[in-house]
Design a protein around this motif. Structure first.
Motif, mmCIF file in Angstrom:
data_model
loop_
_atom_site.group_PDB
_atom_site.id
_atom_site.type_symbol
_atom_site.label_atom_id
_atom_site.label_comp_id
_atom_site.label_asym_id
_atom_site.label_seq_id
_atom_site.Cartn_x
_atom_site.Cartn_y
_atom_site.Cartn_z
ATOM 1 N N GLU A 76 44.442 52.057 28.874
ATOM 2 C CA GLU A 76 43.089 53.155 29.041
ATOM 3 C C GLU A 76 41.658 51.977 28.653
ATOM 4 N N MET A 77 42.474 50.967 28.231
ATOM 5 C CA MET A 77 40.765 50.234 27.803
ATOM 6 C C MET A 77 40.169 50.064 30.081
ATOM 7 N N THR A 78 38.847 50.331 29.959
ATOM 8 C CA THR A 78 37.600 50.243 30.812
ATOM 9 C C THR A 78 37.454 48.812 31.011
ATOM 10 N N ALA A 79 38.411 47.599 29.940
ATOM 11 C CA ALA A 79 38.099 46.888 30.629
ATOM 12 C C ALA A 79 38.661 45.694 31.512
ATOM 13 N N TYR A 80 38.281 45.024 32.340
ATOM 14 C CA TYR A 80 39.075 44.208 33.707
ATOM 15 C C TYR A 80 40.660 43.733 33.373
ATOM 16 N N ALA A 81 41.266 43.671 33.519
ATOM 17 C CA ALA A 81 42.723 43.242 33.482
ATOM 18 C C ALA A 81 42.132 41.643 33.327
ATOM 19 N N HIS A 82 42.000 40.950 34.199
ATOM 20 C CA HIS A 82 41.472 39.517 33.820
ATOM 21 C C HIS A 82 40.840 38.881 32.725
ATOM 22 N N GLU A 83 39.818 40.223 32.374
ATOM 23 C CA GLU A 83 39.130 39.557 31.075
ATOM 24 C C GLU A 83 39.761 39.744 29.912
ATOM 25 N N TYR A 84 40.196 41.233 30.039
ATOM 26 C CA TYR A 84 40.563 41.219 28.713
ATOM 27 C C TYR A 84 42.568 40.022 28.349
ATOM 28 N N GLY A 88 35.824 47.975 26.306
ATOM 29 C CA GLY A 88 35.152 47.168 27.675
ATOM 30 C C GLY A 88 34.988 45.727 27.623
ATOM 31 N N ASN A 89 34.188 45.434 29.156
ATOM 32 C CA ASN A 89 33.433 43.990 29.246
ATOM 33 C C ASN A 89 32.663 43.878 28.024
ATOM 34 N N THR A 90 31.805 44.712 27.280
ATOM 35 C CA THR A 90 30.637 44.937 27.442
ATOM 36 C C THR A 90 30.738 43.720 25.429
#
Length: 441
Positions: free
Chosen positions: A294-302, A266-268
């Motif tokens: 399935e990642m909960t992180a935003y695409a731009h953060e990844y 995730g983002n954290t």
């Protein structure tokens, strides 16, 4: 009471984007088409009139621009930095289809940073009503600010020594330095709100006291610590929220390993991986038991964390922490495959028998979500999947007790901007009830 910590200023974690210069802001504002019924405004959870505030920048009216922002989003300086604008306002910009979208977040930061909020926000004439707010995170600060502008006497109770919630402690300084969050706390204080830090509900203040002294209560308690994995050797794993906090406030020396493994996607988790990488780790690997889809992180953060040089090990389930002479030596994982959907609506991982591997590590951090709010059980509030249940007016099952922010987010993504909007809407609902509202015994 915890001692008041000093802020830690790591040059490697300085704000990612520099502030716009006046000329840059003018040029960027002049690109806006000032759309009628603008898609960007609809995409903003707090419904800031974005074309209006940008046009005021273009005409040199920064006070008017800041007023437009802060009337809709009283924590506009924070949200200008931490909002996922790529998914919200900037993602909806009509110029994004064929040109670069307007840099709405940076323009919002330019306007809110340039103007003393005391020039656009005023404390209302006292009306004799009193409201207690438990938790001085974004939802609580927002609710307090809007109530104070209507003349309500508000007291914020915050268990930590510094107010601001995750904005102060739990968002990487690369996106928001603690100083920005604390400046907004002072802005809320400037509206006449009493902020009592280091005061914990259930320990320093009881429900009976709130009943006697206040006409309504708003709960903005966020969530708890990161859940445990339940694997051997877990006592050697660090809490991700605490890891981020160590990078922002100086509670003592912060150790960063050479080979760091972050559990979660995730983002954290991305913030934790970024901190480790920027503060000296030679190799950082994120471990996730599902896939990129399935990642909960935003695409731009990844995309960002990949550019930072962080590796991601998908379809891996941690099973044991390996140690050597009492120190972390690695994380043993089992390869998994995805099966039927679970209660989260995502495919459930299933271990592949015999498919075990080890990731070398001298530091392991877990960032797999947070525990649900314990205050719900203390007050006997109805819950949904552990989150506080509220009606359309943000009122809980106990009349006169309202709630907002992450503690009610049983569905949808939790975010700072959604918490700010919760606080604003809850303030409106509380104002509508104050004429006849009394807390139950």
């Amino acid at each position: 009471m915890e001692s008041i910590p000093k802020l830690r200023n790591e040059p490697a974690l300085a704000e990612q984007l520099p502030p716009l210069t006046p000329n840059d802001a003018l040029v960027e504002a002049s690109r806006c088409l000032f759309c009628y019924d603008a898609p960007c405004t609809h995409a903003c959870p707090t419904h800031i009139d974005i074309p209006r505030f940008i046009k005021k920048i273009a005409t040199g009216n920064l006070i008017g621009s800041a007023r437009t922002i802060l009337q809709a989003n009283i924590l506009g300086a924070t949200c200008a930095r931490v909002c996922p604008v790529q998914e919200l306002c900037e993602g909806a910009c009509v110029l994004g289809e064929s040109h670069k979208p307007i840099q709405i977040g940076r323009l919002q930061r330019y306007a809110t940073d340039a103007v003393d909020p005391r020039r656009v926000l005023r404390r209302g004439t006292p009306n004799g009503k009193r409201v207690a707010i438990i938790g001085a995170g974004p939802a609580g600060l927002s609710c307090a600010g809007y109530l104070a502008q209507q003349g309500v006497d508000v007291t914020l109770f915050e268990r930590r020594p510094l107010a601001g919630g995750l904005s102060t402690y739990g968002i990487i300084a690369l996106r928001e330095p603690a100083e920005v969050a604390l400046a907004e706390v002072e802005m809320i204080r400037g509206l006449g709100v009493t902020v009592r830090e280091g005061v914990e509900f259930g320990r320093d203040i009881e429900w009976s006291s709130l009943q006697r002294e206040f006409d309504a209560v708003f709960l903005s308690v966020g969530l708890g610590a990161t859940p445990r994995l339940g694997i051997p050797g877990e006592e050697h794993i660090l809490d991700g929220i605490e890891y981020i906090e160590q990078s922002k406030v100086d509670n003592g020396p912060m150790r960063v390993g050479r080979r760091v493994v972050v559990i979660g996607a995730g983002n954290t988790a991305i913030d934790c991986a970024t901190i480790a990488r920027r503060l000296g780790a030679a190799r950082v690997t994120m471990v996730y038991r599902r896939t990129e889809r399935e990642m909960t992180a935003y695409a731009h953060e990844y995309d960002f964390v990949k550019r930072e040089g962080v590796d991601v090990q998908f379809l891996a389930q941690p099973v044991r922490v390996l140690t050597r002479d009492g120190s972390v030596a690695g994380l043993e994982c089992s390869s998994v495959e995805l099966g039927a959907l679970d209660e989260s609506g995502r495919p459930a991982p299933r271990e592949i028998p015999g498919a075990v591997f080890v990731l070398e590590a001298d530091q392991i951090v877990r960032a797999i979500g947070q525990h649900r709010p314990a205050i719900a059980a203390l007050l006997g509030l109805d819950t949904e999947r552990g989150f506080i249940q509220v009606n359309a007016d943000f009122e809980t099952s106990v009349p006169g007790v309202f709630a907002g922010g992450d503690c009610i987010r049983a569905r949808g993504a939790a975010s700072t901007v959604m918490a700010v909007q919760d606080g604003k809407l809850a303030a409106g609902a509380i104002l509508g009830r104050l004429g006849s509202l009394t807390l139950p015994s």
